[in-house]
Write an enzyme that holds these catalytic residues in place. Structure first.
Site, PDB file in Angstrom:
ATOM      1  CG  ASP A 313      -1.818   1.173   1.289  1.00  0.00           C
ATOM      2  OD1 ASP A 313      -2.466   1.453   0.281  1.00  0.00           O
ATOM      3  OD2 ASP A 313      -1.885   1.833   2.348  1.00  0.00           O
ATOM      4  CB  THR A 315      -0.608   6.102   2.115  1.00  0.00           C
ATOM      5  OG1 THR A 315      -0.980   6.778   0.916  1.00  0.00           O
ATOM      6  CG2 THR A 315      -0.513   7.095   3.254  1.00  0.00           C
ATOM      7  CG  ASP A 569      -1.582   2.764   6.541  1.00  0.00           C
ATOM      8  OD1 ASP A 569      -2.364   2.524   5.601  1.00  0.00           O
ATOM      9  OD2 ASP A 569      -0.915   3.807   6.621  1.00  0.00           O
TER      10      ASP A 569
END
Length: 828
Positions: A313, A315, A569
């Site tokens: 991912d 970010t 996250d």
């Protein structure tokens, strides 16, 4: 309990501290009887009461009954194995429990008119609790007030779509807030809450089915059926060699028969294999914990070794999540029609502030708020709100005059009227520079009646501004990605952002090395898993990915027989992380995401991932070496025992011989080899490869010992006439042969020998043969230094054994070494 920042004002005061104390005493708190690791009693029980310990203990008692305590020295293995196992697992428990506290989630409750943060277990029945975006609902509750709360109830219902909740609605533990927030009243806690078991998924010692464990369990089952009958047959055959039961009992030779039988049984037991397996898993977890990496399932270490595909991912992994507001670019809306009204830059920035000012804004929202606060903007008028949703890709507010919408430009422009090619070109130009671009749209007039309950984008909305934000790339991202490329792990970046933006960032960190990363919009992906798997083979970067698409991507990679690791996250990563073979959550991830991950990077550092993968590879590759050593002993002990039973000869060596040889050629070297650096990627088929190595080597050792035992008494003239002394000398010769063959096997397992491994083999060979010259050692272990005719016979026997070893290895064509040369492999 700590005081938190102020949330939206409410009239309710919540429970008093006195009421909370009373409820806790009544057992109405949210404690669930589930710990993050095994208790001390469970650890001791699991290490003491094992099948191997039971067999070895019974064998030791039998030998002690005979009075030959020196031959019972193998019983120390129980104490050593058990002690090491308990100490290591306790250390792992302390380390992991301490680290688990760092990733434990607190919840915001409203008590005595104040908002305070409390641990999960301190929530009590009747508490007023805030549920915010990204949080997993810890207890059953009823909504008192809602600010656009949307829940993912997939863990309860299996449905991946989000559900919008209104006041008075019931929500259940295990569901996850995707967007918005709400004030709820707790209606059930702890064991009484619905799906309480589903909220405690992060179990450190959760036993998962693994190739390694399956292989070892197969060995254990086989040994269970083999040891007992062979022991009985060995005792029977040894009694017959001394003239039967009457003679054995009257002369005391039954003692020798029992000792001989035990020698065969002890050799068949790979006593250190189970210990080293659990020891390796625990040590791997401890080493990773020292680098702020929490392994929530020890068996997932095996998965670490097999990973060949890593989904990142963007970010929080490639970028550190730090975002800043760069600019707000007004669009030309003169030809857009009357529905846009009169828009100026101040109105746009105020609307942008209010759109971002949700109860729990994401990273982009926080960056916009921070940037606009510096420009003097504060809370404006918001009469209704639709919070941001990763599924919709936009958020909206109604300020009393107009409806404002902010979100992904491609998504918004695809749902409103008009030709927006020029705007899309501007978006792509900004994105090509690595910017995160958002679009602000507006439509005059009142919001629809179902504005908050059934969010829809009005097609008549007008695009009024582009918002440019930039992300900070992690300093270690490029180096980390390069490591994965070298190790043959294919990395893909999967993001909800504009694919052009994500592609630009992937290019900056050299995701694909010297090649240009190939990117595409996830909205163009096929729904069919088979087709999706084919498309993914040619894609490195995916943008505008929806949460359920992330899960589908993992499923498609599984269809392509890849072992998939997934990092993330956000709540939108939870489904994919749960579906992946190895879920890796950042320490700052949403509670729901951490709950379903096997590994948590506590300090959220992407650079720990190479350590995670390398440690798994080390454990699994080394366990294959170690298992091969132990299984060779099992094979040759079983073969020798069978030969003894069939030919009615005295057992070729004593228990103390196998203790001496096993310790120097298997036990201690195996421990060292198990902890050595090794980055070979693990491939399923553990048991098959181990047996492919162990069977021919074991047969070679077994036939060498049996050949010596059969032939030497026929062709050798003994210096002594006493049959007992002759048997002792024969066993001494066999001990030498056994030691030599053990060194051969160790050298084959430890290859390549041009490194420290060659020194290791030489050192243990020197210690083994040198020990025969040390009188106390030789006397204790009944070792004989051959002289005269016996020396000649021993030399011939050693040459014959070496020949047998080579012939047996040739019997199985093209037997692969399980440890390939790593001249070009980077060691961890």
């Amino acid at each position: 309990m700590s005081e938190s920042r102020t949330m939206p004002p409410i009239e309710e005061t919540g429970l008093t501290q006195g009421e909370v104390i009373t409820l806790k005493k009544s057992g109405l708190d949210n404690t669930v009887k589930a710990s993050t690791s095994r208790s001390l009693v469970d650890i001791v029980r699991a290490n003491v009461f094992t099948l191997f310990n039971g067999i070895i203990f019974a064998a030791m008692v039998m030998v002690l009954i005979t009075g030959s305590w020196k031959d019972a020295v193998f019983g120390l293995i129980i104490i050593i194995n058990t002690g090491i196992g308990i100490c290591t697992e306790l250390k792992a428990k302390r380390t992991l429990d301490k680290l688990s506290i760092l990733v434990a989630s607190d919840y915001l409750v409203h008590r005595d008119g104040k908002d305070v943060e409390v641990p999960h277990n301190d929530i009590v029945l009747g508490d007023l609790m805030w549920i915010r975006s990204g949080e997993q609902v810890p207890a059953d509750a009823q909504i008192v007030h809602t600010w656009g709360l949307e829940l993912d109830e997939s863990m309860l219902t299996g449905e991946s779509r989000t559900v919008r909740k209104g006041e008075g609605c019931d929500i259940f533990s295990g569901s996850t807030a995707i967007s918005g927030m709400a004030l709820v009243k707790v209606t059930a806690t702890g064991e009484h809450s619905y799906a309480a078991k589903l909220t405690a998924q992060a179990k450190v010692y959760k036993k998962t089915v693994s190739d390694l464990n399956k292989g070892i369990n197969t060995i254990l089952k086989f040994m269970t059926f083999l040891v007992v009958p062979l022991c009985v047959l060995l005792i029977w055959s040894q009694v017959r060699t001394v003239g039967g039961w009457n003679a054995a009992i009257s002369t005391g030779e039954w003692r020798s028969a029992v000792i001989s039988a035990v020698a065969g049984v002890v050799g068949m037991i790979p006593e250190g294999l189970v210990l080293l397996t659990s020891l390796n898993f625990a040590l791997a977890a401890i080493r990773l914990a020292r680098k702020n990496t929490l392994v929530q399932e020890l068996e997932s270490v095996e998965t670490l070794a097999r990973v060949d595909c890593l989904n990142l991912d963007k970010t929080g992994t490639v970028t550190d999540g730090t975002i800043r507001l760069d600019s707000v670019e007004l669009l030309d809306i003169r030809s857009a029609g009357t529905m846009c009204g009169n828009v100026n830059e101040h109105d746009v920035r105020q609307a942008l502030f209010d759109l971002s000012n949700e109860g729990q804004p994401n990273g982009t929202g926080q960056a916009i708020l921070s940037g606009l606060r510096e420009q003097g903007f504060a809370d404006g008028t918001v009469e209704a709100r639709v919070p941001f949703s990763s599924a919709r890709k936009w958020s909206s507010i109604y300020d009393g005059n107009a409806v404002w919408t902010m979100g992904a430009p491609e998504v918004i422009l695809s749902q409103i009227d008009g030709d927006h090619a020029d705007i899309l070109k501007q978006v792509n130009d900004f994105a090509n520079d690595g910017n995160r671009v958002l679009l602000v749209a507006r439509i005059d007039g009142a919001a629809p009646d179902d504005y908050e309950t059934n969010p829809k984008l009005n097609p008549a909305s007008c695009p009024v501004a582009l918002v440019c934000c930039s992300e900070h790339i992690r300093a270690d991202a490029e180096e980390t990605l390069a490591w994965f490329r070298e190790q043959g792990v294919r990395c893909r970046v999967i993001s909800g952002d504009n694919p052009v933006t994500v592609g630009a960032i992937a290019r900056k960190v050299h995701l694909t090395g010297v090649h240009e990363p190939r990117f595409m919009d996830a909205r163009e992906l096929p729904a069919d898993i088979t087709e999706l798997a084919q498309v993914l083979e040619n894609v490195d970067v995916l943008g505008r990915v929806l949460p359920d698409q992330k899960k589908a991507i993992v499923e498609a990679l599984h269809a392509g027989e890849h072992v998939v690791a997934m990092t993330g996250d956000g709540v939108n990563d939870a489904l994919a992380i749960k579906e992946a073979d190895l879920g890796i959550a950042m320490g700052n991830a949403a509670p729901a995401t951490k709950a379903v991950a096997q590994v948590v990077l506590v300090d959220s550092k992407f650079s720990h991932l190479p350590d995670v993968v390398a440690r798994g590879r080390q454990v699994m590759a080394n366990m294959e070496r170690v298992a091969s050593l132990f299984l060779v002993k099992t094979v040759y002990s079983a073969l020798i025992s069978l030969g003894v039973v069939l030919t009615q000869i005295p057992f070729p060596y004593l228990p103390r011989h196998i203790t001496y040889v096993g310790g120097l050629t298997i036990g201690v070297p195996a421990f060292i080899l198990a902890l050595a650096p090794n980055t070979r990627r693990y491939i399923p088929g553990f048991l098959k490869r181990v047996l492919h190595f162990a069977v021919p080597c074991g047969v070679a050792v077994g036939l060498s010992i049996l050949s010596t035992s059969w032939l030497l008494p026929i062709f050798m003239k003994w210096d002594v006439q006493d049959s007992g002394a002759q048997l002792a000398m024969l066993r001494g010769v066999n001990a030498i042969i056994l030691l030599m063959m053990g060194v051969f096997v160790l050298a084959r397992v430890a290859r390549p020998l041009h490194s420290w491994r060659g020194i290791l083999v030489l050192a243990f060979a020197t210690i083994g043969f040198g020990g025969m010259l040390v009188k106390p050692v030789a006397d204790f272990f009944a070792l004989v230094v051959p002289t005269g005719q016996m020396l000649a016979a021993t030399t011939v026997a050693m040459a014959l054994s070496a020949l047998v070893f080579l012939v047996c290895l040739r019997l199985v064509p093209k037997i692969p070494s399980i440890v390939p040369y790593f001249k070009k492999t980077r060691q961890s």
